[in-house]
Design a protein around this motif. Structure first.
Motif, PDB file in Angstrom:
ATOM      1  N   ASP A 139       0.892  -1.191  -0.283  1.00 34.58           N
ATOM      2  CA  ASP A 139       0.396   0.212  -0.005  1.00 34.58           C
ATOM      3  C   ASP A 139       0.688   1.031  -0.584  1.00 34.58           C
ATOM      4  O   ASP A 139       0.331   2.159  -0.379  1.00 34.58           O
ATOM      5  N   GLU A 140       2.281   1.212  -0.183  1.00 37.24           N
ATOM      6  CA  GLU A 140       2.936   2.076  -0.091  1.00 37.24           C
ATOM      7  C   GLU A 140       2.721   2.891  -1.083  1.00 37.24           C
ATOM      8  O   GLU A 140       3.024   1.971  -2.348  1.00 37.24           O
ATOM      9  N   GLU A 141       2.732   4.080  -1.365  1.00 36.64           N
ATOM     10  CA  GLU A 141       2.788   5.104  -2.733  1.00 36.64           C
ATOM     11  C   GLU A 141       3.653   6.157  -3.494  1.00 36.64           C
ATOM     12  O   GLU A 141       3.988   6.489  -4.148  1.00 36.64           O
ATOM     13  N   SER A 142       4.524   6.361  -1.949  1.00 38.71           N
ATOM     14  CA  SER A 142       5.916   7.222  -2.231  1.00 38.71           C
ATOM     15  C   SER A 142       6.885   6.743  -0.944  1.00 38.71           C
ATOM     16  O   SER A 142       6.529   6.298   0.064  1.00 38.71           O
ATOM     17  N   VAL A 143       7.496   7.429  -1.079  1.00 39.74           N
ATOM     18  CA  VAL A 143       9.501   7.494  -0.242  1.00 39.74           C
ATOM     19  C   VAL A 143       9.765   8.783  -0.578  1.00 39.74           C
ATOM     20  O   VAL A 143      10.204   8.983  -2.189  1.00 39.74           O
ATOM     21  N   THR A 144      10.188   9.605   0.028  1.00 33.75           N
ATOM     22  CA  THR A 144      10.958  11.130   0.242  1.00 33.75           C
ATOM     23  C   THR A 144      12.391  10.466   1.139  1.00 33.75           C
ATOM     24  O   THR A 144      12.136   9.847   2.533  1.00 33.75           O
ATOM     25  N   PHE A 145      12.951  10.771   0.577  1.00 26.73           N
ATOM     26  CA  PHE A 145      14.605  10.885   0.519  1.00 26.73           C
ATOM     27  C   PHE A 145      15.322  12.411   0.556  1.00 26.73           C
ATOM     28  O   PHE A 145      14.982  12.535  -0.586  1.00 26.73           O
ATOM     29  N   ASP A 146      16.484  12.693   1.826  1.00 26.10           N
ATOM     30  CA  ASP A 146      17.342  14.030   1.263  1.00 26.10           C
ATOM     31  C   ASP A 146      18.572  13.291   0.119  1.00 26.10           C
ATOM     32  O   ASP A 146      18.838  12.806   0.409  1.00 26.10           O
ATOM     33  N   VAL A 147      18.597  14.037  -0.767  1.00 19.73           N
ATOM     34  CA  VAL A 147      20.165  13.658  -1.644  1.00 19.73           C
ATOM     35  C   VAL A 147      20.798  15.333  -1.601  1.00 19.73           C
ATOM     36  O   VAL A 147      20.345  16.313  -2.470  1.00 19.73           O
ATOM     37  N   ASN A 148      21.569  15.298  -0.686  1.00 19.75           N
ATOM     38  CA  ASN A 148      22.897  17.190  -1.481  1.00 19.75           C
ATOM     39  C   ASN A 148      21.441  17.944  -1.083  1.00 19.75           C
ATOM     40  O   ASN A 148      21.849  18.360  -2.050  1.00 19.75           O
ATOM     41  N   ASP A 149      20.309  17.931   0.229  1.00 18.38           N
ATOM     42  CA  ASP A 149      20.026  18.914  -0.433  1.00 18.38           C
ATOM     43  C   ASP A 149      19.019  18.861  -1.193  1.00 18.38           C
ATOM     44  O   ASP A 149      18.559  20.533  -1.356  1.00 18.38           O
ATOM     45  N   HIS A 150      18.347  18.307  -1.539  1.00 17.08           N
ATOM     46  CA  HIS A 150      18.108  18.319  -2.358  1.00 17.08           C
ATOM     47  C   HIS A 150      16.645  16.796  -2.133  1.00 17.08           C
ATOM     48  O   HIS A 150      17.347  15.781  -1.856  1.00 17.08           O
ATOM     49  N   GLU A 151      15.496  16.923  -1.952  1.00 13.11           N
ATOM     50  CA  GLU A 151      14.324  16.341  -1.933  1.00 13.11           C
ATOM     51  C   GLU A 151      13.694  15.430  -2.975  1.00 13.11           C
ATOM     52  O   GLU A 151      13.352  16.181  -4.076  1.00 13.11           O
ATOM     53  N   VAL A 152      14.003  14.342  -2.869  1.00 12.45           N
ATOM     54  CA  VAL A 152      14.154  12.963  -3.775  1.00 12.45           C
ATOM     55  C   VAL A 152      12.285  12.581  -3.649  1.00 12.45           C
ATOM     56  O   VAL A 152      12.448  11.642  -2.295  1.00 12.45           O
ATOM     57  N   THR A 153      11.417  12.096  -4.475  1.00 13.17           N
ATOM     58  CA  THR A 153      10.348  11.274  -4.045  1.00 13.17           C
ATOM     59  C   THR A 153      10.328  10.221  -5.206  1.00 13.17           C
ATOM     60  O   THR A 153       9.824  11.072  -6.411  1.00 13.17           O
ATOM     61  N   VAL A 154      10.285   9.201  -4.809  1.00 13.68           N
ATOM     62  CA  VAL A 154       9.620   8.064  -5.834  1.00 13.68           C
ATOM     63  C   VAL A 154       8.373   7.545  -5.680  1.00 13.68           C
ATOM     64  O   VAL A 154       7.753   7.301  -4.382  1.00 13.68           O
ATOM     65  N   HIS A 155       7.942   7.261  -7.027  1.00 15.66           N
ATOM     66  CA  HIS A 155       6.791   7.523  -6.820  1.00 15.66           C
ATOM     67  C   HIS A 155       6.323   5.632  -7.205  1.00 15.66           C
ATOM     68  O   HIS A 155       6.991   4.852  -7.990  1.00 15.66           O
ATOM     69  N   GLU A 156       5.213   5.093  -6.795  1.00 21.24           N
ATOM     70  CA  GLU A 156       4.508   3.815  -6.476  1.00 21.24           C
ATOM     71  C   GLU A 156       4.788   3.457  -8.146  1.00 21.24           C
ATOM     72  O   GLU A 156       4.746   2.503  -8.538  1.00 21.24           O
ATOM     73  N   SER A 157       4.183   4.336  -9.156  1.00 20.67           N
ATOM     74  CA  SER A 157       4.786   4.842 -10.901  1.00 20.67           C
ATOM     75  C   SER A 157       5.732   3.981 -11.143  1.00 20.67           C
ATOM     76  O   SER A 157       5.842   4.351 -12.487  1.00 20.67           O
ATOM     77  N   GLY A 158       6.506   4.682 -10.799  1.00 18.83           N
ATOM     78  CA  GLY A 158       7.482   4.572 -10.745  1.00 18.83           C
ATOM     79  C   GLY A 158       8.387   6.198 -11.335  1.00 18.83           C
ATOM     80  O   GLY A 158       9.819   6.767 -11.700  1.00 18.83           O
ATOM     81  N   ALA A 159       7.965   7.001 -11.352  1.00 11.89           N
ATOM     82  CA  ALA A 159       7.654   8.578 -11.258  1.00 11.89           C
ATOM     83  C   ALA A 159       8.936   9.227 -10.323  1.00 11.89           C
ATOM     84  O   ALA A 159       8.697   8.249  -9.187  1.00 11.89           O
ATOM     85  N   VAL A 160       9.610   9.469 -11.053  1.00 12.20           N
ATOM     86  CA  VAL A 160      10.965  10.152  -9.932  1.00 12.20           C
ATOM     87  C   VAL A 160      10.709  11.961  -9.743  1.00 12.20           C
ATOM     88  O   VAL A 160      11.256  12.397 -10.596  1.00 12.20           O
ATOM     89  N   ALA A 161      10.852  12.688  -8.140  1.00 12.97           N
ATOM     90  CA  ALA A 161      10.359  14.253  -8.800  1.00 12.97           C
ATOM     91  C   ALA A 161      11.914  14.580  -7.299  1.00 12.97           C
ATOM     92  O   ALA A 161      11.427  13.995  -7.050  1.00 12.97           O
ATOM     93  N   VAL A 162      11.862  15.834  -7.956  1.00 13.15           N
ATOM     94  CA  VAL A 162      13.554  16.269  -7.829  1.00 13.15           C
ATOM     95  C   VAL A 162      12.528  17.333  -6.915  1.00 13.15           C
ATOM     96  O   VAL A 162      12.984  18.505  -8.205  1.00 13.15           O
ATOM     97  N   ASP A 163      12.834  18.184  -5.484  1.00 19.99           N
ATOM     98  CA  ASP A 163      12.901  19.305  -5.401  1.00 19.99           C
ATOM     99  C   ASP A 163      13.746  20.295  -5.198  1.00 19.99           C
ATOM    100  O   ASP A 163      15.165  19.334  -5.571  1.00 19.99           O
ATOM    101  N   GLU A 164      14.214  22.117  -5.581  1.00 24.97           N
ATOM    102  CA  GLU A 164      15.155  22.255  -5.804  1.00 24.97           C
ATOM    103  C   GLU A 164      16.360  21.801  -4.431  1.00 24.97           C
ATOM    104  O   GLU A 164      17.493  21.835  -4.824  1.00 24.97           O
ATOM    105  N   SER A 165      15.396  21.732  -4.064  1.00 26.15           N
ATOM    106  CA  SER A 165      16.842  22.656  -2.188  1.00 26.15           C
ATOM    107  C   SER A 165      15.722  22.131  -0.829  1.00 26.15           C
ATOM    108  O   SER A 165      14.198  22.599  -1.011  1.00 26.15           O
ATOM    109  N   THR A 166      15.948  21.679  -0.216  1.00 25.43           N
ATOM    110  CA  THR A 166      15.409  21.347   0.986  1.00 25.43           C
ATOM    111  C   THR A 166      15.753  23.198   1.988  1.00 25.43           C
ATOM    112  O   THR A 166      15.089  22.307   3.055  1.00 25.43           O
ATOM    113  N   ASP A 167      16.870  23.118   1.592  1.00 26.38           N
ATOM    114  CA  ASP A 167      16.984  24.516   2.041  1.00 26.38           C
ATOM    115  C   ASP A 167      16.274  25.492   2.411  1.00 26.38           C
ATOM    116  O   ASP A 167      15.437  26.214   1.765  1.00 26.38           O
TER     117      ASP A 167
END
Length: 98
Positions: A70-98
């Motif tokens: 039932d997991e829909e996504s997982v979000t984690f930080d990579v070098n001050d960028h927030e990355v979200t992997v969705h169940e569809s295989g899509a990957v979203a990257v936010d510019e900065s977590t600062d």
């Protein structure tokens, strides 16, 4: 045996298929998918990227892309960028977590 001891793959559409072709799904290592999305969206190169397991538990990614959970996504930080992997295989990257 958890995902830490095996590769985790994300199913992605084949980028080389033309619009007239039947879409193919191409399994790619999660680390390659995340690295490619980061390189395309933010100013980061391959040398700045550690092994994916340094940023997220690979079992968490495996649970998201596994269609039997039932997991829909997982979000984690990579070098001050927030990355979200969705169940569809899509990957979203936010510019900065600062």
């Amino acid at each position: 045996m958890g995902a830490e001891s095996a590769d985790v793959y994300i199913l992605r559409p084949d980028e080389d298929a033309s619009e007239d072709d039947e879409p193919w799904v191409n399994p790619r290592p999660a680390s390659d998918v995340v690295r490619q999305e980061l390189e395309e969206r933010v100013d980061i190169d391959e040398d700045d990227f550690d092994d994916l397991s340094a940023y997220v538990d690979l079992d968490d990614i495996a649970a998201v892309v596994d269609t039997n959970t039932d997991e829909e996504s997982v979000t984690f930080d990579v070098n001050d960028h927030e990355v979200t992997v969705h169940e569809s295989g899509a990957v979203a990257v936010d510019e900065s977590t600062d």
